[in-house]
Design a protein around this motif. Structure first.
Motif, PDB file in Angstrom:
ATOM      1  N   GLU A  95      95.004  70.369  16.149  1.00 19.56           N
ATOM      2  CA  GLU A  95      96.288  69.745  16.436  1.00 19.56           C
ATOM      3  C   GLU A  95      97.231  70.589  17.286  1.00 19.56           C
ATOM      4  O   GLU A  95      98.161  70.061  17.882  1.00 19.56           O
ATOM      5  N   PHE A  96      97.014  71.903  17.287  1.00 24.48           N
ATOM      6  CA  PHE A  96      97.886  72.802  18.049  1.00 24.48           C
ATOM      7  C   PHE A  96      97.030  73.705  18.938  1.00 24.48           C
ATOM      8  O   PHE A  96      96.770  74.859  18.582  1.00 24.48           O
ATOM      9  N   PRO A  97      96.622  73.199  20.089  1.00 21.31           N
ATOM     10  CA  PRO A  97      95.782  74.012  20.983  1.00 21.31           C
ATOM     11  C   PRO A  97      96.458  75.332  21.387  1.00 21.31           C
ATOM     12  O   PRO A  97      95.769  76.300  21.702  1.00 21.31           O
ATOM     13  N   ASP A  98      97.782  75.376  21.348  1.00 27.70           N
ATOM     14  CA  ASP A  98      98.496  76.615  21.688  1.00 27.70           C
ATOM     15  C   ASP A  98      98.175  77.755  20.724  1.00 27.70           C
ATOM     16  O   ASP A  98      98.347  78.927  21.068  1.00 27.70           O
ATOM     17  N   LEU A  99      97.697  77.438  19.529  1.00 24.79           N
ATOM     18  CA  LEU A  99      97.324  78.481  18.571  1.00 24.79           C
ATOM     19  C   LEU A  99      95.963  79.100  18.886  1.00 24.79           C
ATOM     20  O   LEU A  99      95.657  80.182  18.401  1.00 24.79           O
ATOM     21  N   ALA A 100      95.170  78.421  19.700  1.00 29.92           N
ATOM     22  CA  ALA A 100      93.802  78.888  19.968  1.00 29.92           C
ATOM     23  C   ALA A 100      93.782  80.304  20.534  1.00 29.92           C
ATOM     24  O   ALA A 100      92.856  81.065  20.274  1.00 29.92           O
ATOM     25  N   GLY A 101      94.795  80.690  21.280  1.00 33.63           N
ATOM     26  CA  GLY A 101      94.859  82.037  21.844  1.00 33.63           C
ATOM     27  C   GLY A 101      94.933  83.113  20.789  1.00 33.63           C
ATOM     28  O   GLY A 101      94.563  84.263  21.034  1.00 33.63           O
ATOM     29  N   HIS A 102      95.384  82.769  19.604  1.00 28.99           N
ATOM     30  CA  HIS A 102      95.503  83.743  18.517  1.00 28.99           C
ATOM     31  C   HIS A 102      94.222  83.852  17.694  1.00 28.99           C
ATOM     32  O   HIS A 102      94.093  84.738  16.863  1.00 28.99           O
ATOM     33  N   TYR A 103      93.289  82.937  17.934  1.00 26.22           N
ATOM     34  CA  TYR A 103      92.057  82.950  17.155  1.00 26.22           C
ATOM     35  C   TYR A 103      91.072  84.000  17.674  1.00 26.22           C
ATOM     36  O   TYR A 103      90.240  84.486  16.949  1.00 26.22           O
ATOM     37  N   TYR A 104      91.132  84.328  18.950  1.00 29.02           N
ATOM     38  CA  TYR A 104      90.249  85.304  19.581  1.00 29.02           C
ATOM     39  C   TYR A 104      88.787  84.932  19.340  1.00 29.02           C
ATOM     40  O   TYR A 104      88.447  83.775  19.167  1.00 29.02           O
ATOM     41  N   GLN A 105      87.911  85.927  19.371  1.00 22.15           N
ATOM     42  CA  GLN A 105      86.482  85.634  19.178  1.00 22.15           C
ATOM     43  C   GLN A 105      86.168  85.283  17.726  1.00 22.15           C
ATOM     44  O   GLN A 105      85.152  84.680  17.443  1.00 22.15           O
ATOM     45  N   ALA A 106      87.027  85.687  16.801  1.00 22.53           N
ATOM     46  CA  ALA A 106      86.758  85.431  15.384  1.00 22.53           C
ATOM     47  C   ALA A 106      86.808  83.943  15.073  1.00 22.53           C
ATOM     48  O   ALA A 106      86.191  83.487  14.126  1.00 22.53           O
ATOM     49  N   ASN A 107      87.552  83.187  15.860  1.00 21.77           N
ATOM     50  CA  ASN A 107      87.689  81.744  15.650  1.00 21.77           C
ATOM     51  C   ASN A 107      88.209  81.432  14.254  1.00 21.77           C
ATOM     52  O   ASN A 107      87.807  80.455  13.633  1.00 21.77           O
ATOM     53  N   LYS A 108      89.078  82.303  13.732  1.00 24.28           N
ATOM     54  CA  LYS A 108      89.649  82.118  12.400  1.00 24.28           C
ATOM     55  C   LYS A 108      91.155  82.300  12.465  1.00 24.28           C
ATOM     56  O   LYS A 108      91.651  83.201  13.134  1.00 24.28           O
ATOM     57  N   LEU A 109      91.859  81.474  11.741  1.00 24.13           N
ATOM     58  CA  LEU A 109      93.306  81.594  11.665  1.00 24.13           C
ATOM     59  C   LEU A 109      93.709  82.630  10.614  1.00 24.13           C
ATOM     60  O   LEU A 109      94.617  83.417  10.827  1.00 24.13           O
ATOM     61  N   TRP A 110      93.011  82.609   9.477  1.00 20.93           N
ATOM     62  CA  TRP A 110      93.414  83.424   8.327  1.00 20.93           C
ATOM     63  C   TRP A 110      92.579  84.685   8.189  1.00 20.93           C
ATOM     64  O   TRP A 110      91.391  84.696   8.483  1.00 20.93           O
ATOM     65  N   SER A 111      93.205  85.711   7.643  1.00 21.58           N
ATOM     66  CA  SER A 111      92.490  86.902   7.214  1.00 21.58           C
ATOM     67  C   SER A 111      91.567  86.489   6.071  1.00 21.58           C
ATOM     68  O   SER A 111      91.853  85.532   5.349  1.00 21.58           O
ATOM     69  N   ALA A 112      90.473  87.214   5.884  1.00 24.11           N
ATOM     70  CA  ALA A 112      89.539  86.875   4.803  1.00 24.11           C
ATOM     71  C   ALA A 112      90.151  87.127   3.426  1.00 24.11           C
ATOM     72  O   ALA A 112      89.758  86.504   2.444  1.00 24.11           O
ATOM     73  N   SER A 113      91.121  88.023   3.339  1.00 29.69           N
ATOM     74  CA  SER A 113      91.713  88.350   2.044  1.00 29.69           C
ATOM     75  C   SER A 113      92.878  87.408   1.722  1.00 29.69           C
ATOM     76  O   SER A 113      93.394  86.725   2.599  1.00 29.69           O
ATOM     77  N   TYR A 114      93.257  87.401   0.456  1.00 28.04           N
ATOM     78  CA  TYR A 114      94.402  86.607   0.010  1.00 28.04           C
ATOM     79  C   TYR A 114      94.927  87.197  -1.286  1.00 28.04           C
ATOM     80  O   TYR A 114      94.257  87.994  -1.932  1.00 28.04           O
ATOM     81  N   PHE A 115      96.141  86.792  -1.651  1.00 28.85           N
ATOM     82  CA  PHE A 115      96.713  87.180  -2.939  1.00 28.85           C
ATOM     83  C   PHE A 115      96.721  85.958  -3.834  1.00 28.85           C
ATOM     84  O   PHE A 115      97.068  84.862  -3.395  1.00 28.85           O
TER      85      PHE A 115
END
Length: 138
Positions: A95-115
């Motif tokens: 829905e937000f192609p402008d965010l794609a630049g932040h995904y880089y090669q990892a193709n992930k939005l979130w860090s693997a860790s969480y609280f």
């Protein structure tokens, strides 16, 4: 007996379970604007509903989000988190192609860790004292 707020019932149990979840973006990049957070909240509400959970509170800033989730005992938090992060990452990318630049090669939005932390109820010391004071049969 008067109903207590937030107390839910299942087939064989009565419960009040809340979890505080925090998700951080990959590499802590500041990617979210208000419009992104508004859509993330909608997506995460829908995922919670699929798990018979309730997203009680949601907020965040450019690089992380906080969720307060009311969940039943049959829900495994790790599975809920996996679905919340996976679905939201996929939807935001679509829905937000402008965010794609932040995904880089990892193709992930979130860090693997969480609280994840449980919240609510009496303080732990008060609960320990209550249990200690139960009358055990002699």
């Amino acid at each position: 007996m008067a109903e207590l707020p937030d107390v839910r019932t299942g087939r064989h149990c009565t419960f009040v379970l809340h979890a505080h979840l925090v998700f951080v973006t990959k590499y802590r990049h500041k990617v979210f604007a208000d419009r992104h957070l508004a859509r993330l909240e909608e997506v995460m509400q829908a995922v919670c509903a699929d798990f018979e959970c309730e997203l009680t509170e949601f907020n965040g800033d450019g690089e992380h989000v906080h969720l307060l989730v009311n969940f039943p005992p049959k829900v495994t938090l790790s599975k809920l988190v996996n679905s919340l992060k996976g679905v939201s990452s996929r939807r935001m990318r679509q829905e937000f192609p402008d965010l794609a630049g932040h995904y880089y090669q990892a193709n992930k939005l979130w860090s693997a860790s969480y609280f994840a932390g449980t919240v609510g109820g009496p303080p732990l010391t008060a609960l320990q004292q209550y249990i200690e004071q139960q009358n055990r049969p002699g």
